[in-house]
Design a protein around this motif. Structure first.
Motif, PDB file in Angstrom:
ATOM      1  N   SER A  65       0.822  -1.216   0.000  1.00  0.00           N
ATOM      2  CA  SER A  65       0.000   0.000   0.000  1.00  0.00           C
ATOM      3  C   SER A  65       0.854   1.264   0.000  1.00  0.00           C
ATOM      4  O   SER A  65       0.357   2.355  -0.288  1.00  0.00           O
ATOM      5  CB  SER A  65      -0.939   0.010   1.213  1.00  0.00           C
ATOM      6  OG  SER A  65      -0.218   0.207   2.423  1.00  0.00           O
ATOM      7  N   ARG A  79      -5.500   1.533  -0.741  1.00  0.00           N
ATOM      8  CA  ARG A  79      -6.596   0.623  -0.400  1.00  0.00           C
ATOM      9  C   ARG A  79      -6.217  -0.846  -0.536  1.00  0.00           C
ATOM     10  O   ARG A  79      -7.023  -1.726  -0.209  1.00  0.00           O
ATOM     11  CB  ARG A  79      -7.820   0.928  -1.272  1.00  0.00           C
ATOM     12  CG  ARG A  79      -8.340   2.344  -1.087  1.00  0.00           C
ATOM     13  CD  ARG A  79      -9.661   2.575  -1.780  1.00  0.00           C
ATOM     14  NE  ARG A  79      -9.961   4.000  -1.882  1.00  0.00           N
ATOM     15  CZ  ARG A  79     -11.102   4.488  -2.346  1.00  0.00           C
ATOM     16  NH1 ARG A  79     -12.050   3.681  -2.762  1.00  0.00           N
ATOM     17  NH2 ARG A  79     -11.283   5.795  -2.411  1.00  0.00           N
ATOM     18  N   ASN A  82      -6.663  -2.634   2.663  1.00  0.00           N
ATOM     19  CA  ASN A  82      -8.055  -3.001   2.962  1.00  0.00           C
ATOM     20  C   ASN A  82      -8.449  -4.273   2.235  1.00  0.00           C
ATOM     21  O   ASN A  82      -9.136  -5.145   2.793  1.00  0.00           O
ATOM     22  CB  ASN A  82      -9.006  -1.869   2.571  1.00  0.00           C
ATOM     23  CG  ASN A  82      -8.751  -0.590   3.345  1.00  0.00           C
ATOM     24  OD1 ASN A  82      -8.343   0.422   2.785  1.00  0.00           O
ATOM     25  ND2 ASN A  82      -8.989  -0.612   4.645  1.00  0.00           N
ATOM     26  N   LEU A  83      -8.034  -4.395   0.974  1.00  0.00           N
ATOM     27  CA  LEU A  83      -8.338  -5.598   0.195  1.00  0.00           C
ATOM     28  C   LEU A  83      -7.697  -6.829   0.827  1.00  0.00           C
ATOM     29  O   LEU A  83      -8.326  -7.888   0.925  1.00  0.00           O
ATOM     30  CB  LEU A  83      -7.841  -5.428  -1.241  1.00  0.00           C
ATOM     31  CG  LEU A  83      -8.655  -4.499  -2.139  1.00  0.00           C
ATOM     32  CD1 LEU A  83      -7.915  -4.250  -3.448  1.00  0.00           C
ATOM     33  CD2 LEU A  83     -10.035  -5.091  -2.428  1.00  0.00           C
ATOM     34  N   ASN A 224     -13.074  -2.818   6.736  1.00  0.00           N
ATOM     35  CA  ASN A 224     -12.261  -2.791   5.528  1.00  0.00           C
ATOM     36  C   ASN A 224     -13.099  -2.741   4.262  1.00  0.00           C
ATOM     37  O   ASN A 224     -12.626  -2.248   3.233  1.00  0.00           O
ATOM     38  CB  ASN A 224     -11.306  -3.987   5.509  1.00  0.00           C
ATOM     39  CG  ASN A 224     -10.154  -3.805   6.470  1.00  0.00           C
ATOM     40  OD1 ASN A 224      -9.193  -3.107   6.187  1.00  0.00           O
ATOM     41  ND2 ASN A 224     -10.262  -4.414   7.641  1.00  0.00           N
ATOM     42  N   VAL A 228     -12.421  -0.097   1.323  1.00  0.00           N
ATOM     43  CA  VAL A 228     -12.287  -0.402  -0.111  1.00  0.00           C
ATOM     44  C   VAL A 228     -13.192   0.504  -0.931  1.00  0.00           C
ATOM     45  O   VAL A 228     -12.807   0.996  -1.997  1.00  0.00           O
ATOM     46  CB  VAL A 228     -12.615  -1.894  -0.375  1.00  0.00           C
ATOM     47  CG1 VAL A 228     -12.755  -2.155  -1.870  1.00  0.00           C
ATOM     48  CG2 VAL A 228     -11.529  -2.779   0.211  1.00  0.00           C
ATOM     49  N   GLU A 261      -7.547   6.381   2.368  1.00  0.00           N
ATOM     50  CA  GLU A 261      -6.893   5.550   1.350  1.00  0.00           C
ATOM     51  C   GLU A 261      -5.918   4.624   2.080  1.00  0.00           C
ATOM     52  O   GLU A 261      -4.730   4.869   2.158  1.00  0.00           O
ATOM     53  CB  GLU A 261      -6.151   6.422   0.328  1.00  0.00           C
ATOM     54  CG  GLU A 261      -7.046   7.290  -0.531  1.00  0.00           C
ATOM     55  CD  GLU A 261      -7.798   6.481  -1.589  1.00  0.00           C
ATOM     56  OE1 GLU A 261      -7.405   5.325  -1.839  1.00  0.00           O
ATOM     57  OE2 GLU A 261      -8.776   7.012  -2.141  1.00  0.00           O
TER      58      GLU A 261
END
Length: 326
Positions: A65, A79, A82-83, A224, A228, A261
């Motif tokens: 990230s 992001r 988050n994924l 999360n 996203v 982000e």
């Protein structure tokens, strides 16, 4: 390869530490389960291995990230973490189901386990190591929030500032909190089963550990998923609105967005100014605001545009300035 190594060095350190600790504990508990047949130990083994896999993924995601924006991805890769967290909780969800299933089987068809001192020793080691990682994650949360704390005071303060934690650090904190509590539950269950003959205690502990794991899955998944999609940081939005309003040249804020982000914040602002001001003067205003906003914690990108004051107040979202951000 050099770029990858540089990115990995920027990865979330608590998640990497937690991954190695949980891998060690998972193997240790697996060996103990092999020799004792203890269902509570099985639950703890699954929990530790699941956490280890999770935290390795999260470490890699947090590192990726940090990759700089490219022409194809101009907003960056924030992001990605988050994924990765979304993928990680799927692993925990599967292991949670297996843990609950084995616990339920022990409740319905109780069996006797052996190796009391092996089980208690391994669980005690697990509780100690998980507590150390939990405290490290708590201190990382406080560091991110600009708060200082010593000793055991770090834990309650970390709860109070959990909403300011980075996604990866928050995941580690929650998983190791559940792991520490789960280890204590398993320890009590093993003692109860041995000294009272209530063999179902180990199964009940396993089910409770599985349910706690599911709770982490739910909380982390929802958080999360919002990350996203692109979630507004309301507290920072209010804080940044104050910073913009503090400039005497700003007549109104027509638009202000503060989007998360991953671990960073992107700010987009459209402000109104006196139409008689020169272009050079307005450019100086922009430079001044850019310097202020980019100096704010976690803000990595700022876009500021101006429009002439139309005499109508558009911005009415400013509340009380957050104490933590004054």
């Amino acid at each position: 390869m050099g770029d990858l190594w540089s990115l990995l060095k920027q990865g979330n350190k608590p998640s990497l530490l937690a991954a190695f600790v949980n891998l060690f504990l998972g193997v240790l508990k697996g060996v103990a389960f092999f020799f004792t047949g203890n269902i509570a130990m099985f639950a703890e083994m699954m929990h530790s291995l699941g956490d280890s896999a999770n935290q390795f993924f999260v470490f890699i995601g947090s590192a990726l990230s940090k990759k700089a924006p490219t022409p194809k991805f101009p907003t960056g890769f924030g992001r990605v973490v988050n994924l990765v967290c979304l993928g990680a909780v799927i692993i925990v969800g599967i292991l949670s189901y297996e843990t609950i299933k084995e616990g339920w089987h022990q409740i319905m068809h109780p069996t006797t386990s052996s190796g009391l001192w092996i089980s208690l020793s391994v669980l005690a080691i697990g509780i100690i190591l998980e507590s150390i990682v939990l405290m490290k994650a708590a201190k990382e949360i406080l560091h991110d929030s600009g708060i200082t704390a010593n000793g055991l005071t770090a834990l309650p303060k970390a709860f109070a500032h959990l909403n300011r934690a980075k996604p990866a650090t928050k995941l580690v904190f929650m998983e190791d909190l559940v792991a520490t509590l789960g280890g204590m539950l398993a320890f009590i269950a093993v003692l109860m089963a041995h000294f009272t003959g209530f063999l179902q205690a180990e199964g009940i502990a396993s089910v409770m550990i599985g349910l706690m794991m599911f709770y982490v899955v739910g909380v982390v998944f929802l958080e999360n998923a919002r990350g996203v999609i692109g979630e507004t940081d309301e507290e920072m939005l209010n804080h940044i609105a104050y910073l913009v309003w503090d400039d005497s040249n700003i007549r109104d804020i027509k638009k202000l967005e503060v989007i998360k982000e991953g671990e960073f914040l992107h700010v987009e602002c459209l402000a109104e100014v006196d139409p008689t001001l020169s272009f050079a003067y307005v450019d100086d205003i922009r430079d001044h605001l850019m310097d202020i906003l980019l100096a704010q914690k976690s803000v990595s990108k700022v876009t500021i545009a101006f429009d002439e004051d139309d005499g109508v107040t558009n911005w009415n979202h400013v509340g009380e300035r957050p104490d933590a951000l004054k």
